[in-house]
Structures are given as C-alpha cells and as structure tokens.
Design a protein around this motif. Structure first.
Motif, PDB file in Angstrom:
ATOM      1  N   UNK A 152       0.828  -1.207   0.000  1.00  0.00           N
ATOM      2  CA  UNK A 152       0.000   0.000   0.000  1.00  0.00           C
ATOM      3  C   UNK A 152       0.863   1.259   0.000  1.00  0.00           C
ATOM      4  N   UNK A 153       2.000   1.210   0.676  1.00  0.00           N
ATOM      5  CA  UNK A 153       2.923   2.351   0.670  1.00  0.00           C
ATOM      6  C   UNK A 153       3.478   2.598  -0.732  1.00  0.00           C
ATOM      7  N   UNK A 154       3.699   1.526  -1.486  1.00  0.00           N
ATOM      8  CA  UNK A 154       4.275   1.672  -2.825  1.00  0.00           C
ATOM      9  C   UNK A 154       3.295   2.348  -3.775  1.00  0.00           C
ATOM     10  N   UNK A 155       2.023   2.101  -3.593  1.00  0.00           N
ATOM     11  CA  UNK A 155       1.008   2.829  -4.366  1.00  0.00           C
ATOM     12  C   UNK A 155       1.126   4.322  -4.081  1.00  0.00           C
ATOM     13  N   UNK A 156       1.254   4.682  -2.818  1.00  0.00           N
ATOM     14  CA  UNK A 156       1.384   6.095  -2.440  1.00  0.00           C
ATOM     15  C   UNK A 156       2.629   6.718  -3.057  1.00  0.00           C
ATOM     16  N   UNK A 157       3.732   5.958  -3.102  1.00  0.00           N
ATOM     17  CA  UNK A 157       4.945   6.453  -3.751  1.00  0.00           C
ATOM     18  C   UNK A 157       4.672   6.706  -5.225  1.00  0.00           C
ATOM     19  N   UNK A 158       3.890   5.837  -5.854  1.00  0.00           N
ATOM     20  CA  UNK A 158       3.530   6.036  -7.247  1.00  0.00           C
ATOM     21  C   UNK A 158       2.735   7.308  -7.465  1.00  0.00           C
ATOM     22  N   UNK A 159       1.808   7.600  -6.564  1.00  0.00           N
ATOM     23  CA  UNK A 159       1.008   8.822  -6.675  1.00  0.00           C
ATOM     24  C   UNK A 159       1.900  10.056  -6.525  1.00  0.00           C
ATOM     25  N   UNK A 160       2.811  10.021  -5.555  1.00  0.00           N
ATOM     26  CA  UNK A 160       3.735  11.147  -5.352  1.00  0.00           C
ATOM     27  C   UNK A 160       4.584  11.366  -6.601  1.00  0.00           C
ATOM     28  N   UNK A 161       5.094  10.284  -7.175  1.00  0.00           N
ATOM     29  CA  UNK A 161       5.928  10.400  -8.375  1.00  0.00           C
ATOM     30  C   UNK A 161       5.141  10.966  -9.542  1.00  0.00           C
ATOM     31  N   UNK A 162       3.907  10.537  -9.686  1.00  0.00           N
ATOM     32  CA  UNK A 162       3.031  11.055 -10.748  1.00  0.00           C
ATOM     33  C   UNK A 162       2.869  12.568 -10.603  1.00  0.00           C
ATOM     34  N   UNK A 163       2.645  13.015  -9.368  1.00  0.00           N
ATOM     35  CA  UNK A 163       2.487  14.449  -9.104  1.00  0.00           C
ATOM     36  C   UNK A 163       3.772  15.202  -9.430  1.00  0.00           C
ATOM     37  N   UNK A 164       4.912  14.624  -9.040  1.00  0.00           N
ATOM     38  CA  UNK A 164       6.188  15.279  -9.319  1.00  0.00           C
ATOM     39  C   UNK A 164       6.392  15.503 -10.819  1.00  0.00           C
ATOM     40  N   UNK A 165       5.973  14.540 -11.632  1.00  0.00           N
ATOM     41  CA  UNK A 165       6.259  14.592 -13.057  1.00  0.00           C
ATOM     42  C   UNK A 165       5.255  15.391 -13.878  1.00  0.00           C
ATOM     43  N   UNK A 166       4.023  15.519 -13.380  1.00  0.00           N
ATOM     44  CA  UNK A 166       3.034  16.233 -14.206  1.00  0.00           C
ATOM     45  C   UNK A 166       2.299  17.342 -13.475  1.00  0.00           C
ATOM     46  N   UNK A 167       2.390  17.379 -12.148  1.00  0.00           N
ATOM     47  CA  UNK A 167       1.765  18.476 -11.415  1.00  0.00           C
ATOM     48  C   UNK A 167       0.324  18.255 -11.034  1.00  0.00           C
ATOM     49  N   UNK A 168      -0.276  17.121 -11.375  1.00  0.00           N
ATOM     50  CA  UNK A 168      -1.657  16.850 -10.977  1.00  0.00           C
ATOM     51  C   UNK A 168      -1.762  15.442 -10.419  1.00  0.00           C
ATOM     52  N   UNK A 169      -2.841  15.169  -9.730  1.00  0.00           N
ATOM     53  CA  UNK A 169      -3.030  13.874  -9.093  1.00  0.00           C
ATOM     54  C   UNK A 169      -3.583  12.865 -10.099  1.00  0.00           C
ATOM     55  N   UNK A 170      -3.181  11.611 -10.010  1.00  0.00           N
ATOM     56  CA  UNK A 170      -3.688  10.612 -10.951  1.00  0.00           C
ATOM     57  C   UNK A 170      -5.129  10.208 -10.696  1.00  0.00           C
ATOM     58  N   UNK A 171      -5.609  10.388  -9.469  1.00  0.00           N
ATOM     59  CA  UNK A 171      -6.972  10.001  -9.108  1.00  0.00           C
ATOM     60  C   UNK A 171      -7.610  11.186  -8.390  1.00  0.00           C
ATOM     61  N   UNK A 172      -8.658  11.709  -8.997  1.00  0.00           N
ATOM     62  CA  UNK A 172      -9.227  12.942  -8.474  1.00  0.00           C
ATOM     63  C   UNK A 172     -10.733  12.989  -8.703  1.00  0.00           C
ATOM     64  N   UNK A 173     -11.452  13.605  -7.791  1.00  0.00           N
ATOM     65  CA  UNK A 173     -12.874  13.900  -7.938  1.00  0.00           C
ATOM     66  C   UNK A 173     -13.225  14.951  -6.907  1.00  0.00           C
ATOM     67  N   UNK A 174     -14.461  15.462  -6.966  1.00  0.00           N
ATOM     68  CA  UNK A 174     -14.862  16.558  -6.089  1.00  0.00           C
ATOM     69  C   UNK A 174     -15.393  16.095  -4.741  1.00  0.00           C
ATOM     70  N   UNK A 175     -15.656  14.807  -4.599  1.00  0.00           N
ATOM     71  CA  UNK A 175     -16.178  14.303  -3.326  1.00  0.00           C
ATOM     72  C   UNK A 175     -15.370  13.097  -2.881  1.00  0.00           C
TER      73      UNK A 175
END
Length: 591
Positions: free
Chosen positions: A325-348
C-alpha cells in the motif's frame, strides 16, 4: 457527473456539486488547506491524519485536501445505474476511529469506544497515562508554534541540558483532551514506540524523547527547517523535471525500503510528510508523521482504513493490505512530481475512492508525451491495482528509470518471502519456476544479482546463515517487534542446502510481478518452451488440484488446463499454475 483526472472513470451525480473556491482545472496541484491529524510534526501545514475528506461541501470529517485542479482533466461518463458508494463504510470507520458519532437513517447508534467506559455526563474513563517523563520544562525551552493540527501542534524548542543543550528541536504537542477513544490513545503510543524503535536511516526524522503532563504528550524530534516537499513542488510551478524528480524519488524509496525491511508500514505517505532539513537546494529529505504507521508481521494483512484520500491504495479500501500500500502512495507522489496533478481525483470523497478503485491514470495528455517511456513504465509498475504485481521499494530502485542514479540497493524482504515459499514447494512447482527463470529479462536479473550480492555468498552460494546474517546487519528494535525474524524459522528447509545464483533466481522469482511486464506473453511462451522440455509431465486433475490447494469443485476448471492428448499442462494451464487461484480477484466490485 463529476470530473476526475483519470481515464475511463465514472462518478455519480453527487460528485458534481459546485465548489465555492474551485480553481482552474488546468492549474497545478493546489496547496493543502487547514485540516487535521495527530501527526503533522514540524510541518507548518494542517495535514489530515486519518481523514479521507476531499469534498468542497460540508463533510462529517475534518477538513481534508482541496480538490485537485487537474492539468489533464478526464472525460465525463454516466453510470447506467447509480453505483454503490465505497465512501459510506469508509467514512463510518474513520468516524469511529476519531470518536465521532455515526448517525444512520434509522437513528443514532451509541458510539463504540474500545477500551473506554462511558461515565456520567458522557465522560469516557480512558487511561491517558503513557509512562513518559514529566520534566520536559526542565530539559527544553519551548518556543514559537510552527504547525497546527486537529490533535495538537508543533513548536520550535531548544535544549537546556544534556546532549541537546543549545540545539534546536521540534516538539510535537498532542492534547490529551483530543484523545477521546482508546484507538486515539493507542495511535499516539504506537507512534512513539515506532519512532523510538525505528532509527538509523539518513532520510528518517530523528526521535529524541517523549514526555507528558496532565494535559499533553510531547514528542521531541529533529527539527527540519527546509519546508515540505509539497511547497517545493508548488514553488517549481507544479512539477519537477525528470532529473530532479529522480533525486526526490530515490530518497523516498530508500527510506520506505528501510521501513519495510523492519516490518513497518507508514500508511500515510504524501508530499506533506516529507520535509527538507534546510533551505539549501540540495538539502536531503526526511520522512515524518508515523502517527498512522503500524508494525506488521511478514505474512500479515491489515484491515483498518487509514491514510489520505488521494494517496490511498485500492486494497486499503477493501480492508486487506500490507507493505504494498505504501508503494502505491509512492507512485502517486511520483506522478504528481512529473506532471503536477493527481492521478486520481474527484470533487467528493466518494468520487475519489471510485477513481482509485476503477480509473486508470492519464498518460496521454500533456506533459506525458514528452516524459520518457522509462518513467511511465516506472509509474505503471507502482500504480497497479493488483498489489501482488507492484514493485517493492528495492525493486523500484533497480528500475531502468533510476538505474543511473547513485544510490545503494537495499535488502528486500520480498526475497525472504519468495525463497521461503520456494523451499517449501513441491518438485512440480519448482520445475515450473525453473522454466520461468530461464525467460527472465535483464532488468529482473539486475535486481536479483544485487540481492544475491547483499546476501554475501560464499563460493558462489548462499545458505540459511547468509539470509540470517544479512537480516541481522539491518536489524533494529522495530524488526524484533514486528517479528520479521520469524520468517527465518519458516526457511528451515534451506538449512540442508545451498543455493547458487541460478537456483536463487528460481527461488526469488515472482510470477505476479512478471505478469505486469508489457512483454509478459513473450516471457510466458519462452518459459513454457523450457517447461515442455524439462518440467512438463503427465498430471491428473486431482493431483493438479492438490498442488494448488483446491477442492473437488475445481476439477472441471482444471481439466481445461490439461491437454487431452498427453495429459500434460497446456500453455494456459502453465501460466495459471504459476499464478495460482485466489478466492476472489484482487480488484472486485463489492455490492
């Protein structure tokens, strides 16, 4: 219908509520607004601890992360029927953890407080004595506040005597009045225990001591004055170059691999929980906030839902997870570093969870066409919804994207788990794995060579003593508490043999992770050719079921995996045999 910055995701109409302060959808990651959490040490940000709140509308939870203005917005879809919301049981679990009241449609239900007793006036008779020192005032001079959260705040302080005399430190102050459940008290107790037991890594915040009085718990730690990783991302316009991102990711993976080897899962990895030691451009980072961390045995699965919505792994929402589960979080952080937005997003909250469970990250829109194929493969190997196919931190450090970076490859606890299974497996399973090892890619061999060297082979072979000695070299008190050493006892069959590198590769293979490769079909067909020549043999349906620990109800399915002509495994049967059969898929949809 809601917006999310992922592909092929549907969200309910409830996700389309207007956001009062919604920013442009093409802007980079937004800063985090005031929120809550027991562990936002010396951060200066109000970071949520076990909150998944991310809605612009009033939420029953403490305020969470603001909706991410996506650089790469996704398309809109409508479900033919309203899908079940994954948010409701998650919200209720979090409210119980925080001592909040749960009010279903048929009326309020009295809150359960494990370990606590309701007294007169609603007061809970909870034991809030931790056994820490009472003399913080004699040892430290508390200064200005540098961060505040729901459960307390963090202050700058200076040592008055002893080794820390005159040295600036951070003191995290947690109010006992906020500890309204036995779970909240245990969270604090466990955080101190883990910080005290987990020491020795350069990217881990240093713990000094813990104190208490009638009103607060005080956790004294290293002061990091360089600010959060999130602030650094924002100061760079929302994204890093690949070169600079690698420097950050290597530090994150290094400390995460250290924690995982010790049997510690962080459970709340996000940019806000990585601080730079100084304001210097090349200052190292430290991971902080172990308020939601836990000690985990090698084969244990956790089931409590904690973390932060945008970074939570799918298996956490299904209440069965481990270190991956921690490795998934590392993937999300890396995605943000490279493109500036979150890979999974919604308003609620519901939309975020649905996106995490069912959406695929967007690698098509800007800036992804200009990002290297190695970086995108790195992310796909981390953001795999099947936790068994995700890279470990040690594996990620040997990935081609990071291979040119100057860093050490750490010992991987996964090697121990795989070798344990191998030495206890049947001759037929070993033959299948041996054939698979002959089709390994150079990338996999690079990782296996590094792990083999870390075991300190003698005359080109490793024994059980090598595995034990390598573990001892990396030992901390946390490793003992998480019972990582128990895995050595389960590797006892290895005491009667030694593995050369060729057999080590057979033993340390993960068919699940190989399946995540784009070239898996070629790997499987090549391995099957070797299996046909050296390992395939006549096998009955009953024997195959026994090999896979299945009952008679599986006979009809298994019969399709055996060739009628010679009663040997087909290519399909071989790959299925390697993969194994689970009770349910890794990403089911619950009703």
């Amino acid at each position: 219908m809601g917006l999310c910055c992922s592909k092929n995701v549907a969200v309910s109409e409830a996700d389309n509520k207007p956001a009062a302060a919604q920013q442009s959808k093409h802007s980079p990651v937004a800063p985090v607004p005031p929120s809550s959490g027991p562990g936002d040490a010396h951060s200066g940000k109000h970071t949520p601890a076990n909150s998944f709140s991310a809605s612009p509308c009033p939420s029953p939870l403490p305020a969470g992360i603001a909706p991410s203005p996506a650089r790469t917005p996704g398309r809109k879809f409508r479900w033919p029927l309203p899908p079940p919301s994954p948010a409701k049981p998650i919200m209720e679990a979090l409210r119980r953890r925080q001592g909040r009241e749960v009010k279903p449609k048929d009326g309020p239900i009295p809150e359960e407080h494990p370990g606590g007793v309701e007294g007169e006036g609603g007061e809970r008779a909870l034991d809030k004595s931790f056994g820490y020192g009472k003399n913080i005032g004699a040892k430290f001079e508390l200064g200005k506040e540098v961060g505040r959260g729901h459960f307390g705040h963090t202050c700058w302080a200076k040592g008055k005597k002893g080794e820390l005399k005159g040295q600036p430190v951070a003191v995290k102050i947690i109010a006992k009045a906020k500890m309204t459940t036995a779970i909240a008290i245990e969270d604090v107790r466990r955080e101190v225990k883990i910080l005290k037991a987990l020491a020795g890594h350069k990217n881990l915040v240093r713990f000094y001591d813990a104190f208490e009085d009638d009103h607060n718990v005080y956790i004294v730690m290293e002061l990091c004055e360089g600010g959060e990783l999130l602030d650094k991302i924002l100061s760079r316009g929302g994204r890093y170059t690949e070169k600079d991102a690698k420097t950050i990711v290597v530090q994150i993976l290094s400390v995460v691999s250290f924690c995982h080897l010790q049997g510690v899962v962080h459970r709340d990895l996000k940019p806000e929980n990585f601080l730079f030691t100084t304001r210097d451009e090349d200052a190292p980072m430290k991971v902080i906030d172990f308020g939601l961390s836990d000690l985990i045995r090698p084969d244990q699965r956790l089931n409590d839902i904690v973390g932060s919505a945008y970074y939570v792994a799918p298996e956490v929402l299904y209440r069965s997870y481990s270190l991956e589960a921690d490795m998934w979080s590392v993937g999300v952080i890396t995605y943000i570093l490279l493109c500036g937005s979150r890979p999974f997003w919604a308003r609620t909250e519901s939309g975020i969870f649905r996106s995490v469970l069912r959406a695929d990250p967007n690698f098509d829109d800007s800036p992804w066409p200009s990002v290297s194929s190695e970086a995108k493969d790195f992310l796909k190997r981390l953001l795999n919804k099947d936790h068994r196919k995700r890279m470990t931190a040690a594996q990620a450090l040997t990935h081609p994207w990071l291979r040119d970076e100057k860093h050490d490859v750490p010992l991987d606890i996964l090697i121990y788990k795989l070798v344990k299974s191998y030495v206890r497996s049947s001759p037929f399973k070993r033959a299948a794995l041996k054939a698979l090892s002959k089709a390994l890619t150079e990338d996999e061999l690079f990782y296996l060579r590094a792990q083999f060297r870390l075991l300190g082979p003698k005359n080109g072979r490793v024994s059980l003593d090598n595995f034990r000695t390598a573990l001892m070299k990396n030992s901390t008190d946390a490793m003992k508490m998480s019972r990582v050493y128990d895995i050595i006892n389960l590797m006892e069959p290895l005491s009667h043999k030694k593995l050369d590198f060729e057999e080590f590769c057979v033993a340390a293979i993960s068919s699940y992770q190989l399946e995540a490769h784009e070239g898996w079909e070629k790997i499987a067909s090549t391995a099957f050719e070797h299996f046909e020549n050296e390992g395939n043999r006549v096998i009955s349906v009953e024997e195959l079921a026994q090999e896979m620990n299945l009952g008679p109800t599986s006979y009809q399915l298994l019969n399709d995996w055996i060739r009628p002509s010679d009663r040997k495994l087909t290519l399909l049967g071989y790959t299925k045999f390697l993969h194994g059969v689970t009770v349910r898929s890794s990403n089911p949809r619950r009703p």
